[in-house]
Motif scaffolding. Structure first.
Motif, PDB file in Angstrom:
ATOM      1  N   GLU A 260       0.840  -1.197   0.000  1.00 20.77           N
ATOM      2  CA  GLU A 260       0.000   0.000   0.000  1.00 20.77           C
ATOM      3  C   GLU A 260       0.877   1.249   0.000  1.00 20.77           C
ATOM      4  O   GLU A 260       1.961   1.279   0.591  1.00 20.77           O
ATOM      5  CB  GLU A 260      -0.910   0.016   1.233  1.00 20.77           C
ATOM      6  CG  GLU A 260      -1.886  -1.144   1.298  1.00 20.77           C
ATOM      7  CD  GLU A 260      -2.926  -1.085   0.194  1.00 20.77           C
ATOM      8  OE1 GLU A 260      -3.152   0.031  -0.330  1.00 20.77           O
ATOM      9  OE2 GLU A 260      -3.506  -2.126  -0.140  1.00 20.77           O
ATOM     10  N   LYS A 261       0.385   2.304  -0.655  1.00 22.62           N
ATOM     11  CA  LYS A 261       1.108   3.560  -0.747  1.00 22.62           C
ATOM     12  C   LYS A 261       0.571   4.623   0.203  1.00 22.62           C
ATOM     13  O   LYS A 261       1.130   5.713   0.284  1.00 22.62           O
ATOM     14  CB  LYS A 261       1.068   4.083  -2.182  1.00 22.62           C
ATOM     15  CG  LYS A 261       1.771   3.171  -3.178  1.00 22.62           C
ATOM     16  CD  LYS A 261       1.770   3.771  -4.569  1.00 22.62           C
ATOM     17  CE  LYS A 261       2.506   2.865  -5.554  1.00 22.62           C
ATOM     18  NZ  LYS A 261       2.524   3.425  -6.931  1.00 22.62           N
ATOM     19  N   SER A 262      -0.505   4.334   0.900  1.00 19.30           N
ATOM     20  CA  SER A 262      -1.058   5.273   1.874  1.00 19.30           C
ATOM     21  C   SER A 262      -1.713   4.480   2.995  1.00 19.30           C
ATOM     22  O   SER A 262      -2.091   3.317   2.816  1.00 19.30           O
ATOM     23  CB  SER A 262      -2.086   6.208   1.224  1.00 19.30           C
ATOM     24  OG  SER A 262      -3.170   5.449   0.684  1.00 19.30           O
ATOM     25  N   ILE A 263      -1.844   5.111   4.161  1.00 16.71           N
ATOM     26  CA  ILE A 263      -2.444   4.470   5.332  1.00 16.71           C
ATOM     27  C   ILE A 263      -3.956   4.661   5.277  1.00 16.71           C
ATOM     28  O   ILE A 263      -4.449   5.791   5.201  1.00 16.71           O
ATOM     29  CB  ILE A 263      -1.861   5.066   6.619  1.00 16.71           C
ATOM     30  CG1 ILE A 263      -0.344   4.863   6.648  1.00 16.71           C
ATOM     31  CG2 ILE A 263      -2.514   4.448   7.841  1.00 16.71           C
ATOM     32  CD1 ILE A 263       0.324   5.526   7.832  1.00 16.71           C
ATOM     33  N   THR A 264      -4.679   3.554   5.272  1.00 17.93           N
ATOM     34  CA  THR A 264      -6.146   3.591   5.287  1.00 17.93           C
ATOM     35  C   THR A 264      -6.660   2.697   6.402  1.00 17.93           C
ATOM     36  O   THR A 264      -6.009   1.724   6.782  1.00 17.93           O
ATOM     37  CB  THR A 264      -6.723   3.133   3.937  1.00 17.93           C
ATOM     38  OG1 THR A 264      -6.249   1.806   3.645  1.00 17.93           O
ATOM     39  CG2 THR A 264      -6.297   4.070   2.811  1.00 17.93           C
ATOM     40  N   PHE A 265      -7.835   3.031   6.924  1.00 15.16           N
ATOM     41  CA  PHE A 265      -8.443   2.230   7.978  1.00 15.16           C
ATOM     42  C   PHE A 265      -9.960   2.348   7.863  1.00 15.16           C
ATOM     43  O   PHE A 265     -10.483   3.293   7.255  1.00 15.16           O
ATOM     44  CB  PHE A 265      -7.976   2.683   9.365  1.00 15.16           C
ATOM     45  CG  PHE A 265      -8.234   4.138   9.654  1.00 15.16           C
ATOM     46  CD1 PHE A 265      -9.397   4.548  10.303  1.00 15.16           C
ATOM     47  CD2 PHE A 265      -7.312   5.101   9.260  1.00 15.16           C
ATOM     48  CE1 PHE A 265      -9.630   5.877  10.551  1.00 15.16           C
ATOM     49  CE2 PHE A 265      -7.542   6.442   9.505  1.00 15.16           C
ATOM     50  CZ  PHE A 265      -8.700   6.836  10.160  1.00 15.16           C
ATOM     51  N   ILE A 266     -10.650   1.390   8.430  1.00 18.30           N
ATOM     52  CA  ILE A 266     -12.117   1.340   8.389  1.00 18.30           C
ATOM     53  C   ILE A 266     -12.646   1.795   9.745  1.00 18.30           C
ATOM     54  O   ILE A 266     -12.255   1.262  10.787  1.00 18.30           O
ATOM     55  CB  ILE A 266     -12.609  -0.080   8.061  1.00 18.30           C
ATOM     56  CG1 ILE A 266     -12.072  -0.511   6.689  1.00 18.30           C
ATOM     57  CG2 ILE A 266     -14.125  -0.142   8.097  1.00 18.30           C
ATOM     58  CD1 ILE A 266     -12.418  -1.938   6.327  1.00 18.30           C
ATOM     59  N   ASN A 276     -16.845   3.233   6.901  1.00 24.61           N
ATOM     60  CA  ASN A 276     -16.198   3.913   5.788  1.00 24.61           C
ATOM     61  C   ASN A 276     -14.694   3.724   5.865  1.00 24.61           C
ATOM     62  O   ASN A 276     -14.115   3.580   6.946  1.00 24.61           O
ATOM     63  CB  ASN A 276     -16.528   5.416   5.802  1.00 24.61           C
ATOM     64  CG  ASN A 276     -18.025   5.675   5.716  1.00 24.61           C
ATOM     65  OD1 ASN A 276     -18.729   4.981   4.980  1.00 24.61           O
ATOM     66  ND2 ASN A 276     -18.507   6.656   6.468  1.00 24.61           N
ATOM     67  N   VAL A 277     -14.087   3.734   4.704  1.00 28.50           N
ATOM     68  CA  VAL A 277     -12.626   3.649   4.607  1.00 28.50           C
ATOM     69  C   VAL A 277     -12.080   5.071   4.650  1.00 28.50           C
ATOM     70  O   VAL A 277     -12.429   5.906   3.811  1.00 28.50           O
ATOM     71  CB  VAL A 277     -12.191   2.934   3.314  1.00 28.50           C
ATOM     72  CG1 VAL A 277     -10.673   2.881   3.227  1.00 28.50           C
ATOM     73  CG2 VAL A 277     -12.789   1.539   3.255  1.00 28.50           C
ATOM     74  N   LEU A 278     -11.262   5.342   5.638  1.00 26.31           N
ATOM     75  CA  LEU A 278     -10.739   6.682   5.849  1.00 26.31           C
ATOM     76  C   LEU A 278      -9.231   6.684   5.693  1.00 26.31           C
ATOM     77  O   LEU A 278      -8.570   5.659   5.821  1.00 26.31           O
ATOM     78  CB  LEU A 278     -11.118   7.198   7.243  1.00 26.31           C
ATOM     79  CG  LEU A 278     -12.617   7.237   7.572  1.00 26.31           C
ATOM     80  CD1 LEU A 278     -12.825   7.730   8.992  1.00 26.31           C
ATOM     81  CD2 LEU A 278     -13.366   8.121   6.582  1.00 26.31           C
ATOM     82  N   CYS A 279      -8.722   7.866   5.416  1.00 24.17           N
ATOM     83  CA  CYS A 279      -7.285   8.076   5.272  1.00 24.17           C
ATOM     84  C   CYS A 279      -6.892   9.187   6.233  1.00 24.17           C
ATOM     85  O   CYS A 279      -7.567  10.222   6.280  1.00 24.17           O
ATOM     86  CB  CYS A 279      -6.919   8.456   3.835  1.00 24.17           C
ATOM     87  SG  CYS A 279      -5.155   8.706   3.565  1.00 24.17           S
TER      88      CYS A 279
END
Length: 421
Positions: A260-266, A276-279
């Motif tokens: 992954e190239k960015s940090i995402t979390f639900i 929702n998937v947030l950054c």
């Protein structure tokens, strides 16, 4: 010496089995003998309850074996053949199902413990040849155990790119699902010390898998176990050899891992319960760092005192004083001030001026001798007002009279003019 009753290793983890069969075992501690399935693996006897068991219940190390003697006592079972194993610490009685089986058991036990074929036994030539082969295998096994094991190739940089830490079944599944990327991979062997090459080819719509064992050679390097073994120095050479022998048909399987190239979390919304998937927000830019302050300098004086002060900036180089000008040239320099353009450069010859590009300065009219030009600031009218001026005063006044001007008379003249206006 016999081991205590406990669950041991499976048969797949034991050394090579040289001979096996039923034996009735009875030690001094045992009141009654037990008929067990016995396997001679290496120089150890492993006992099982039956032929289908995979885990042994006891074992007997033959490295402590001193001698083997026949038991001459009569038994109701005429086919039974007794013999006694004389160990260093105890004696163990065995009963074989037949005399021929007793001779074979005695021959195999003495061969692996003494590493020589016993000459006192009644054996056939084929049986003697079989025991000689077992002795050679046992010598190699014991030599490998006594010598330190070669270092395993565990560093990822030493492995070929097509190496995957998977089992035999996982390797087949991996090649079948990624047939577009490659059809050959290197994996660890089942014993943990060797390696294996797994290939996959599509024949009439069906995948066909083949596995090649890659073992370590005693002289160093690796050997591909074929009818005509192929020796290679490194695992990279093993893979290159397979590619060369297949005329480029085999292609190493290279798996590109996705990151992954960015940090995402639900995160769950507390109001409506939606997920929702947030950054995370990007961090604010770092404020500019002010320039460092000048360091203080410590100066030690002759009297022993120490003063702290800022370092001094280097002073500009002073210009040389102007050369004195003779009096006869002073008037000429003043009159020619408006006509001459000076270049304030030490070496004027280094600069060239384009006469066509730079228009010549305007020529101002010469003033009469003794006449001075009135300086007018920019934005003011050149015509001077005569209300508060002294323009009516005659100009050609001798110098001697100019020196003796009475201030009171001058004030009376000024007041008189104001009253007239």
């Amino acid at each position: 010496m016999a081991a205590s009753n406990r669950i041991g290793r499976g048969r797949s983890q034991l050394p090579t089995c040289y001979y096996e069969g039923f034996l009735e075992k009875k030690s001094i501690k045992d009141k009654m003998g037990r008929k067990l399935w016995t396997s001679l693996c290496g120089n150890v006897l492993f006992f099982y309850n039956n032929t289908k068991d995979n885990v042994y219940i006891e074992k007997l190390d033959l490295s402590d074996l001193v001698s083997v003697n026949d038991d001459r006592c009569r038994d109701r079972n005429l086919d039974a053949a007794r013999f006694t194993l004389h160990m260093k610490n105890e004696d163990i009685k065995m009963i074989a199902p037949s005399l021929e089986a007793r001779e074979l058991w005695k021959g195999f036990m003495l061969s692996v413990s003494k590493l020589s074929v016993p000459s006192s036994l009644n054996l056939l030539p084929g049986q003697i040849h079989m025991m000689r082969e077992i002795i050679e295998k046992e010598k190699i096994r014991q030599r490998l155990l006594s010598s330190p094991p070669p270092p395993l190739v565990t560093v990822q940089s030493d492995m070929p790119p097509c190496y995957h830490n998977v089992t035999r079944v996982e390797a087949e599944y991996l090649l079948e699902r990624n047939s577009v990327r490659g059809n050959l991979l290197l994996r660890p062997g089942h014993d943990g010390t060797s390696f294996a090459l797994t290939t996959c080819q599509d024949i009439n719509g069906r995948p066909v898998f083949k596995h090649y064992r890659v073992s370590r050679s005693h002289e160093g390097g690796f050997t591909i176990a074929l009818e005509t073994p192929i020796t290679c120095e490194t695992l990279h050479d093993v893979v290159n050899c397979m590619l060369k022998k297949s005329n480029g048909v085999y292609v190493p399987l290279l798996m590109e891992e996705h990151y992954e190239k960015s940090i995402t979390f639900i995160e769950t919304n507390k109001e409506n319960g939606e997920r929702n998937v947030l950054c995370p927000k990007a961090p604010s830019p770092t404020p500019p760092v002010p320039p460092p302050k000048p360091a203080f300098v410590e100066t030690k004086h002759e009297n022993g005192e120490t003063s702290v002060h800022l370092p001094r900036c280097p002073s500009p180089t002073p210009l040389p004083p102007p050369k004195p000008v003779p009096r006869n040239q002073t008037s000429q320099s003043e009159t020619n001030t408006h006509e001459t353009a000076y270049i304030n450069v030490s070496n004027a010859g280094e600069y060239e001026m384009d006469q066509t590009a730079c228009p010549p300065p305007p020529v101002l009219p010469r003033l009469q001798a003794g006449e001075k030009k009135i300086l007018v600031p920019p934005g003011y009218c050149k015509t001077t007002s005569q209300r508060n001026g002294l323009s009516r005063v005659p100009k050609n006044i001798p110098k001697c009279e100019r020196k003796h001007v009475d201030i009171s008379e001058l004030l009376e003249v000024l007041n008189r003019r104001r009253n007239q206006e």
